[in-house]
Design a protein around this motif. Structure first.
Motif, PDB file in Angstrom:
ATOM      1  N   GLY A 184     124.426  40.170 -44.697  1.00 28.72           N
ATOM      2  CA  GLY A 184     124.761  40.497 -46.071  1.00 28.72           C
ATOM      3  C   GLY A 184     125.905  39.650 -46.586  1.00 28.72           C
ATOM      4  N   THR A 185     126.871  39.344 -45.725  1.00 26.52           N
ATOM      5  CA  THR A 185     127.976  38.476 -46.131  1.00 26.52           C
ATOM      6  C   THR A 185     127.462  37.119 -46.591  1.00 26.52           C
ATOM      7  N   GLU A 186     126.548  36.528 -45.822  1.00 26.64           N
ATOM      8  CA  GLU A 186     125.978  35.240 -46.222  1.00 26.64           C
ATOM      9  C   GLU A 186     125.237  35.352 -47.548  1.00 26.64           C
ATOM     10  N   ALA A 187     124.527  36.452 -47.731  1.00 26.05           N
ATOM     11  CA  ALA A 187     123.789  36.643 -48.976  1.00 26.05           C
ATOM     12  C   ALA A 187     124.737  36.650 -50.167  1.00 26.05           C
ATOM     13  N   VAL A 188     125.835  37.381 -50.056  1.00 23.75           N
ATOM     14  CA  VAL A 188     126.820  37.431 -51.135  1.00 23.75           C
ATOM     15  C   VAL A 188     127.454  36.058 -51.347  1.00 23.75           C
ATOM     16  N   LEU A 189     127.801  35.398 -50.252  1.00 27.09           N
ATOM     17  CA  LEU A 189     128.409  34.070 -50.332  1.00 27.09           C
ATOM     18  C   LEU A 189     127.528  33.122 -51.129  1.00 27.09           C
ATOM     19  N   PHE A 190     126.245  33.060 -50.790  1.00 29.56           N
ATOM     20  CA  PHE A 190     125.352  32.139 -51.479  1.00 29.56           C
ATOM     21  C   PHE A 190     125.054  32.580 -52.904  1.00 29.56           C
ATOM     22  N   ALA A 191     125.036  33.884 -53.156  1.00 25.33           N
ATOM     23  CA  ALA A 191     124.812  34.348 -54.528  1.00 25.33           C
ATOM     24  C   ALA A 191     125.968  33.933 -55.430  1.00 25.33           C
ATOM     25  N   VAL A 192     127.189  34.076 -54.940  1.00 22.36           N
ATOM     26  CA  VAL A 192     128.359  33.663 -55.724  1.00 22.36           C
ATOM     27  C   VAL A 192     128.335  32.154 -55.956  1.00 22.36           C
ATOM     28  N   GLY A 245     131.154  42.436 -48.015  1.00 22.53           N
ATOM     29  CA  GLY A 245     131.175  41.568 -46.854  1.00 22.53           C
ATOM     30  C   GLY A 245     132.471  40.800 -46.709  1.00 22.53           C
ATOM     31  N   ALA A 246     132.419  39.702 -45.946  1.00 24.57           N
ATOM     32  CA  ALA A 246     133.631  39.007 -45.515  1.00 24.57           C
ATOM     33  C   ALA A 246     133.766  37.617 -46.124  1.00 24.57           C
ATOM     34  N   TYR A 247     133.467  37.484 -47.401  1.00 32.84           N
ATOM     35  CA  TYR A 247     133.670  36.240 -48.143  1.00 32.84           C
ATOM     36  C   TYR A 247     134.951  36.410 -48.948  1.00 32.84           C
ATOM     37  N   ASP A 248     135.868  35.451 -48.888  1.00 34.91           N
ATOM     38  CA  ASP A 248     137.207  35.634 -49.454  1.00 34.91           C
ATOM     39  C   ASP A 248     137.191  36.235 -50.857  1.00 34.91           C
TER      40      ASP A 248
END
Length: 448
Positions: free
Chosen positions: A121-129, A150-153
């Motif tokens: 899920g963290t990767e998903a959020v990272l790429f969506a942003v 998740g763990a995206y800054d």
């Protein structure tokens, strides 16, 4: 059950924790693992129940943080993964399995044309942003105060803020989540308050020139498992569209709310979605989906993508076949079953609270619920802040559940799974009723 009973952590767990501290530093490799005072080590699970190394059996209301919507040892997933592992675990090439899972997801989710798979899920959020930035050319994002993504800054800002740090309710402070978070990150995040119609509109309009995206969890779990007011939903939809801000619905946790997901249930109309947890059938997975217009930043095969996105294990066939098996079994009947169980459980908990005039409240929807040591159910994150005494009440509550053979997360979202029955719902209700009867001396002094 062994002689250790439910009231103590047996020597096997203690020995494992002692070993773990020699290699993990704090004793675990996931900060989210609960310990009281040490973790509970699991040997296996079947259906709605797990067994620990000390021989104790528990009804599992955690489900690996809401991932296991079919419970443990779900046979269709076991069969699918067993077949696939004999053919190979991963390849540097696509397989037909990723297409099948993508087709299922695109068919189900209104407003989603294309999808890409990642591993968390963290990767998903990272790429969506990043997709929103590539699409708009703007650097900053807005997010809901207290929401977990998740763990995206940038997604971590104000994730764990509190009364001493969250600042003016009219202009919430951007609060770092770890020591050393760059100040530049804080300058690129605009925190908003959930269900604050006028405040969200005002802050989005004020910062529109620099906002690439607004990321929102339709029912923020860590921020209280709070449902959105219809006026708030419509304000978010209309304001984001008017200002050209990409609306990202984070459904990593809340996709379990229904056949079409949480956004459709509550009326959000996002440009992008993020998924994870249940769509992997218990294996690591994440996904980003949305309209062709925005998703085109990942490329259309005609030229170099504005936003390249790879990943060694993305769309690996094990996660794909497990996810397809899990999601195929999640038809309308399965969601109706889960919704019915959730409605009955929340009603039972509220009945017990009313019967004793106890200082508690319950939030949640579909297969999710949360108990709060407050008489008034929260409407936004700031309403969920607990005093030290209220936190102690929640610790006493989770200990009481564990002593009765039920794993209830301490203050996090709790969930139901498809193998659960009316007997399991009665068990949870009975344990809560017993707690209210026998611990009134605790919560009467700890709650308000």
């Amino acid at each position: 059950m062994t002689e250790t009973g439910h009231n103590s952590i047996g020597h096997n767990s203690a020995e494992l924790f002692a070993r773990a501290k020699r290699v993990f530093g704090d004793g675990t490799t996931r900060a989210t693992i609960e310990r009281d005072p040490i973790p509970r080590y699991i040997t296996g699970g079947k259906g709605a129940y797990v067994t620990d190394v000390d021989g104790r059996r528990f009804l599992d209301l955690n489900g690996n943080f809401t991932t296991l919507i079919h419970g443990h040892g779900f046979e269709p997933v076991i069969e699918a993964v067993s077949r696939q592992i004999r053919s190979g675990s991963c390849f540097a090439n696509p397989t037909r399995h990723e297409i099948a899972l993508a087709e299922l997801m695109v068919e189900r989710v209104p407003g989603m044309d294309w999808i890409r798979f990642v591993n968390t899920g963290t990767e998903a959020v990272l790429f969506a942003v990043k997709a929103a930035r590539a699409y708009t050319g703007r650097p900053a994002i807005a997010k809901i105060e207290g929401a977990y993504h998740g763990a995206y800054d940038w997604a971590e800002v104000s994730q764990a803020s509190g009364p001493t740090t969250w600042g003016d309710p009219l202009a919430p402070s951007a609060v770092g989540n770890y020591r050393g978070m760059p100040a530049s990150v804080l300058h690129e995040v605009v925190p908003l308050r959930f269900n604050d119609v006028e405040g969200c509109r005002r802050l989005l309009e004020k910062n529109a020139h620099r906002l690439a995206a607004l990321i929102i969890d339709p029912v923020p779990s860590r921020a209280g498992l709070i449902t959105p007011d219809p006026e708030f939903v419509e304000t978010i939809n209309a304001t984001a569209r008017k200002l050209g801000i990409v609306l990202i619905a984070d459904e990593v946790l809340n996709f379990r709310q229904g056949y079409e997901g949480a956004s459709a249930r509550h009326g959000f109309r996002p440009d992008l979605f993020t998924f994870g947890k249940i769509i992997g059938g218990g294996l690591p997975i994440g996904a980003i989906g949305g309209s062709k217009e925005v998703m085109s930043v990942f490329g259309t095969g005609e030229q170099r993508a504005p936003l390249p996105a790879g990943g060694t294990f993305s769309a690996n066939p094990l996660s794909m076949v497990a996810g397809l098996a899990s999601m195929t079994a999640l038809g309308q009947a399965a969601f109706e079953h889960l919704g019915s169980l959730g409605d009955r459980l929340r009603s039972r908990l509220r009945e017990e609270i009313a019967r004793r005039d106890a200082p508690f409240s319950v939030t949640g929807v579909a297969s999710l619920f949360r108990i709060h040591p407050k008489r008034q159910a929260p409407k936004e994150f700031r309403d969920t802040a607990l005093s030290g005494a209220q936190s102690a009440t929640m610790t006493a509550l989770t200990r009481a559940f564990a002593a009765s053979g039920v794993i209830l997360p301490n203050g996090a979202a709790a969930c139901l799974s498809t193998p659960m029955t009316d007997n399991d719902i009665h068990l949870v209700g009975d344990v809560f009723a017993e707690f209210l009867s026998t611990h009134s001396h605790v919560f009467e002094s700890h709650t308000a």
